[in-house]
Design an enzyme around this catalytic site. Structure first.
Site, PDB file in Angstrom:
ATOM      1  CG  HIS A  19      -1.955  -1.010   1.289  1.00  0.00           C
ATOM      2  ND1 HIS A  19      -2.152  -1.826   2.374  1.00  0.00           N
ATOM      3  CD2 HIS A  19      -2.898  -1.367   0.376  1.00  0.00           C
ATOM      4  CE1 HIS A  19      -3.168  -2.645   2.132  1.00  0.00           C
ATOM      5  NE2 HIS A  19      -3.629  -2.391   0.922  1.00  0.00           N
ATOM      6  CB  SER A 130      -4.538  -6.584   4.122  1.00  0.00           C
ATOM      7  OG  SER A 130      -4.042  -5.330   3.734  1.00  0.00           O
TER       8      SER A 130
END
Ligand code: PNS
Length: 175
Positions: A19, A130
């Protein structure tokens, strides 16, 4: 000259180095980048929205044109509210493409003037998600270099309350 604002929507549960890599790339091509955490995800998250917000704010503090926000409802409506003309999304592997294409085309149907911009994170993060970070951390594997150190600490605290207690005792002992 027209300033271009983009939103980077997602769950960020937790934020990973992938990210951050994308945020850095996005911050270079857009005038303003809003990292937008989805509030009304159906699945039970590991980190609360405010925990994720705090982590992302700390992690992006060095980028002058990046801010963090939360939203619920449709991404296209949120984009309109913050006057964004682009949605940034990361594509890691071919497997991401179908889902991302569906989303991009649905968003285009809902709001034709909003463009989706895909960027690729560094190859070393191409397998990173994630979900996998949560799973590996939960099962005691190393997530070193896959998430920022601060996120690694928060994951340890979240998944092992005894660790949090030990850290607190050390700090009290030092004071
Ligand atoms: O990090 P994620 O879970 O891949 O992010 C998915 C996200 C938040 C971008 C997507 O679920 C989304 O846009 N949700 C908001 C609701 C919405 O607009 N749905 C229609 C998308 S076509």
């Amino acid at each position: 000259m027209k300033r271009v604002t983009a939103i980077y929507p997602g769950s960020f549960d937790p934020p990973t180095n992938g990210h951050l890599d994308l945020i850095e790339r996005g911050s270079k091509i857009f005038d303003e980048l809003v990292v937008a955490i989805l509030r009304n995800a159906e699945k039970a998250p590991l980190f609360s929205v405010s925990e994720r917000r705090r982590m992302l704010e700390e992690l992006t503090a060095g980028f002058k044109n990046v801010r963090v926000d939360t939203f619920d409802g449709l991404t296209v409506d949120y984009a309109a509210r913050v006057k964004a003309s682009a949605v940034l999304r990361g594509i890691r592997a071919l497997s991401d493409y179908e889902y991302e294409l569906q989303m991009a085309l649905m968003n285009r149907k809902l709001r034709p003037e909003l463009e989706t911009v895909f960027m690729m994170p560094a190859e070393k993060y191409s397998y990173l998600s994630s979900r996998l970070v949560r799973e590996v951390a939960r099962l005691g594997g190393s997530i070193n270099k896959l998430v920022p150190e601060m996120v690694e600490q928060r994951l340890k605290e979240k998944l092992d309350p005894a660790y949090k207690l030990a850290v607190r005792k050390t700090k009290v002992g030092r004071a």
